[in-house]
Design a protein around this motif. Structure first.
Motif, PDB file in Angstrom:
ATOM      1  N   HIS A 140      -8.453  -1.842   4.885  1.00 44.74           N
ATOM      2  CA  HIS A 140      -7.021  -1.752   5.179  1.00 44.74           C
ATOM      3  C   HIS A 140      -6.291  -2.725   4.263  1.00 44.74           C
ATOM      4  O   HIS A 140      -6.459  -3.938   4.357  1.00 44.74           O
ATOM      5  CB  HIS A 140      -6.739  -2.100   6.643  1.00 44.74           C
ATOM      6  CG  HIS A 140      -5.270  -2.090   6.968  1.00 44.74           C
ATOM      7  ND1 HIS A 140      -4.603  -0.940   7.336  1.00 44.74           N
ATOM      8  CD2 HIS A 140      -4.335  -3.084   6.948  1.00 44.74           C
ATOM      9  CE1 HIS A 140      -3.330  -1.224   7.540  1.00 44.74           C
ATOM     10  NE2 HIS A 140      -3.140  -2.515   7.305  1.00 44.74           N
ATOM     11  N   SER A 141      -5.479  -2.193   3.346  1.00 39.72           N
ATOM     12  CA  SER A 141      -4.779  -3.016   2.360  1.00 39.72           C
ATOM     13  C   SER A 141      -3.553  -3.675   2.971  1.00 39.72           C
ATOM     14  O   SER A 141      -2.663  -2.997   3.496  1.00 39.72           O
ATOM     15  CB  SER A 141      -4.358  -2.157   1.165  1.00 39.72           C
ATOM     16  OG  SER A 141      -3.485  -2.868   0.322  1.00 39.72           O
ATOM     17  N   SER A 170       0.179  -6.682  -6.284  1.00 41.71           N
ATOM     18  CA  SER A 170      -0.752  -5.930  -5.440  1.00 41.71           C
ATOM     19  C   SER A 170      -0.395  -4.454  -5.426  1.00 41.71           C
ATOM     20  O   SER A 170       0.777  -4.090  -5.572  1.00 41.71           O
ATOM     21  CB  SER A 170      -0.719  -6.474  -4.009  1.00 41.71           C
ATOM     22  OG  SER A 170      -1.520  -5.699  -3.139  1.00 41.71           O
ATOM     23  N   ASP A 203      -4.710   2.057  -3.210  1.00 39.11           N
ATOM     24  CA  ASP A 203      -4.712   2.051  -1.743  1.00 39.11           C
ATOM     25  C   ASP A 203      -5.550   3.194  -1.190  1.00 39.11           C
ATOM     26  O   ASP A 203      -6.264   3.029  -0.187  1.00 39.11           O
ATOM     27  CB  ASP A 203      -3.283   2.146  -1.209  1.00 39.11           C
ATOM     28  CG  ASP A 203      -3.232   2.209   0.313  1.00 39.11           C
ATOM     29  OD1 ASP A 203      -3.866   1.347   0.956  1.00 39.11           O
ATOM     30  OD2 ASP A 203      -2.587   3.113   0.854  1.00 39.11           O
ATOM     31  N   LYS A 227      -9.215  -6.296   6.888  1.00 41.79           N
ATOM     32  CA  LYS A 227      -8.023  -6.496   6.074  1.00 41.79           C
ATOM     33  C   LYS A 227      -8.452  -6.866   4.660  1.00 41.79           C
ATOM     34  O   LYS A 227      -9.316  -7.726   4.472  1.00 41.79           O
ATOM     35  CB  LYS A 227      -7.160  -7.627   6.647  1.00 41.79           C
ATOM     36  CG  LYS A 227      -6.360  -7.260   7.875  1.00 41.79           C
ATOM     37  CD  LYS A 227      -5.454  -8.425   8.243  1.00 41.79           C
ATOM     38  CE  LYS A 227      -4.560  -8.107   9.407  1.00 41.79           C
ATOM     39  NZ  LYS A 227      -3.656  -9.250   9.711  1.00 41.79           N
ATOM     40  N   VAL A 228      -7.828  -6.203   3.684  1.00 43.69           N
ATOM     41  CA  VAL A 228      -8.200  -6.394   2.283  1.00 43.69           C
ATOM     42  C   VAL A 228      -6.979  -6.838   1.484  1.00 43.69           C
ATOM     43  O   VAL A 228      -5.900  -6.248   1.588  1.00 43.69           O
ATOM     44  CB  VAL A 228      -8.753  -5.095   1.671  1.00 43.69           C
ATOM     45  CG1 VAL A 228      -9.083  -5.291   0.199  1.00 43.69           C
ATOM     46  CG2 VAL A 228      -9.977  -4.619   2.445  1.00 43.69           C
ATOM     47  N   ILE A 261      -9.096   2.103  -1.300  1.00 50.01           N
ATOM     48  CA  ILE A 261      -9.393   1.104  -0.260  1.00 50.01           C
ATOM     49  C   ILE A 261      -9.587   1.801   1.084  1.00 50.01           C
ATOM     50  O   ILE A 261     -10.531   1.505   1.823  1.00 50.01           O
ATOM     51  CB  ILE A 261      -8.266   0.057  -0.187  1.00 50.01           C
ATOM     52  CG1 ILE A 261      -8.261  -0.803  -1.460  1.00 50.01           C
ATOM     53  CG2 ILE A 261      -8.431  -0.838   1.045  1.00 50.01           C
ATOM     54  CD1 ILE A 261      -7.041  -1.700  -1.588  1.00 50.01           C
ATOM     55  N   ARG A 262      -8.703   2.724   1.407  1.00 52.22           N
ATOM     56  CA  ARG A 262      -8.819   3.434   2.679  1.00 52.22           C
ATOM     57  C   ARG A 262     -10.096   4.263   2.741  1.00 52.22           C
ATOM     58  O   ARG A 262     -10.792   4.290   3.756  1.00 52.22           O
ATOM     59  CB  ARG A 262      -7.584   4.320   2.907  1.00 52.22           C
ATOM     60  CG  ARG A 262      -6.345   3.528   3.289  1.00 52.22           C
ATOM     61  CD  ARG A 262      -5.170   4.420   3.654  1.00 52.22           C
ATOM     62  NE  ARG A 262      -4.530   4.982   2.468  1.00 52.22           N
ATOM     63  CZ  ARG A 262      -4.609   6.243   2.088  1.00 52.22           C
ATOM     64  NH1 ARG A 262      -5.314   7.102   2.798  1.00 52.22           N
ATOM     65  NH2 ARG A 262      -3.984   6.668   1.007  1.00 52.22           N
ATOM     66  N   MET A 277      -5.980  -6.848  -2.237  1.00 49.77           N
ATOM     67  CA  MET A 277      -6.300  -6.498  -3.615  1.00 49.77           C
ATOM     68  C   MET A 277      -5.263  -7.148  -4.516  1.00 49.77           C
ATOM     69  O   MET A 277      -4.072  -6.865  -4.424  1.00 49.77           O
ATOM     70  CB  MET A 277      -6.339  -4.991  -3.834  1.00 49.77           C
ATOM     71  CG  MET A 277      -6.709  -4.629  -5.272  1.00 49.77           C
ATOM     72  SD  MET A 277      -7.219  -2.909  -5.481  1.00 49.77           S
ATOM     73  CE  MET A 277      -8.942  -3.015  -4.985  1.00 49.77           C
TER      74      MET A 277
END
Length: 371
Positions: A234-235, A218, A225, A203-204, A228-229, A206
């Motif tokens: 996982h945002s 965010s 996103d 889990k992230v 991130i993926r 940002m």
């Protein structure tokens, strides 16, 4: 063979070798842009208006003097991001003479100023056309001014390679664009290969513009996103924010207990945010990262306690140089698989091989693990 005859033959050979390049420079340019429009230019563009001035950094990947091509641009660099503009100006002082043609959003362009600039083409950002509106491209076309839409923001991993190919066609620099494409694709493939078969994503959180806006702004879906993926995270913002960006409650962030925290920073010196980018020292960015986490009441996050809190330059959200960000994120999210990725080396190679406006200063920082 007499010297004069040899010289004549060599001259003819040189002319023959140069002919294809000269023909390309004189031939019409036919390009399909990101709006799926067929755009025809009489020849490669020499006079360009940038609806978003920061796209000069994309031109700088292809052309040794990108500012020499620009006859007008939006105000986003001068007004919103003075440090980046100072970097452009330091390299190319002629930037000060480039007229402003309107606000950063494409709808803010002054058509009168654009017409006065006599551009061969206007480069638009598809992300700047609200709701995909064709009003501006149609109005430019009615004035006899071609426009081409590119995009490094909405879905960068989908659109960047095509956008750079479009710029290469527009400038008549297809070979240069192909060289960058090979570099870019190889770097992303290296990340993708390391993450193949991934069965768990951390889990992230940002935290966009951390410290410069109330906690916690965010990314939602799209833009960061997708990065991130791609990097194997996982945002938590994408779970609840329907748009590209939005506000998360501090309580939600704490409840989600993200395993990795990434703040974005930029030209925020003295304004509460995390300074990153041109002229910034890493130690300063680290200090302000710690201060922002403390002020945002995020000290108790598992990510912070485990030393998995970081900051990265927000400007990566609209430049092909985001390949550096992809490596940094993958290294933070999956150190066992990607710990040997070297975003600093990637940035150095971008500077050495491509960028006419080099990236200098700290563009990311890590919060030291608590002792």
């Amino acid at each position: 063979m007499p010297h004069a005859t040899r010289r004549l033959l060599l001259g003819s050979l040189a002319a023959t070798l140069a002919a294809p390049r000269l023909l390309r420079a004189q031939a019409p340019v036919r390009v399909t842009d990101l709006l799926d429009r067929q755009v025809v230019l009489p020849a490669p563009a020499k006079r360009i208006v940038l609806a978003q001035a920061r796209h000069v950094l994309a031109l700088a990947l292809l052309h040794p003097d990108p500012v020499s091509l620009v006859v007008g641009w939006g105000d986003d660099l001068r007004v919103i991001n003075p440090p980046d503009y100072a970097t452009v100006r330091a390299r190319f002082p002629a930037a000060d003479a480039v007229p402003l043609v309107g606000r950063a959003q494409a709808e803010g362009l002054s058509l009168e100023t654009v017409v006065a600039a006599r551009p061969d083409v206007v480069i638009l950002s598809r992300a700047g056309l609200r709701g995909g509106s064709m009003e501006l491209p149609d109005r430019l076309a009615a004035l006899g001014i071609p426009s081409v839409a590119i995009d490094f923001f909405t879905d960068p991993l989908r659109d960047t390679r095509r956008s750079m190919a479009i710029l290469g066609q527009v400038l008549g620099l297809e070979e240069r664009a192909a060289a960058f494409d090979s570099f870019y694709a190889a770097r992303l493939e290296r990340v993708a290969t390391r993450l193949a078969g991934l069965d768990a994503r951390p889990k992230v959180m940002m935290h966009a513009h951390a410290g410069g806006t109330p906690c916690c702004f965010s990314p939602g879906k799209g833009a960061f996103d997708s990065m991130i993926r791609f990097a194997g995270g996982h945002s938590i913002g994408a779970d609840v924010l329907p748009g590209a960006t939005g506000q998360l409650a501090v309580e939600y962030v704490l409840t989600q207990a993200p395993e990795v925290y990434v703040a974005t920073g930029g030209p925020y010196g003295g304004r509460g945010g995390i300074p990153l980018g041109p002229g910034v020292e890493e130690a300063v960015a680290q200090r302000e990262l710690a201060a922002v986490i403390r002020r945002s009441q995020l000290d108790s996050l598992p990510a912070v306690r485990a030393g998995r809190a970081h900051a990265i330059w927000h400007g990566f959200n609209d430049t092909p140089a985001h390949v550096v960000m992809a490596e940094a994120l993958a290294r933070w999210f999956h150190p066992a698989r990607c710990g040997d990725l070297d975003p600093a080396a990637t940035m150095a190679e971008l500077n050495a091989r491509f960028l006419a406006i080099p990236m200098q200063g700290a563009h990311w920082a890590d919060l030291p693990r608590r002792g």
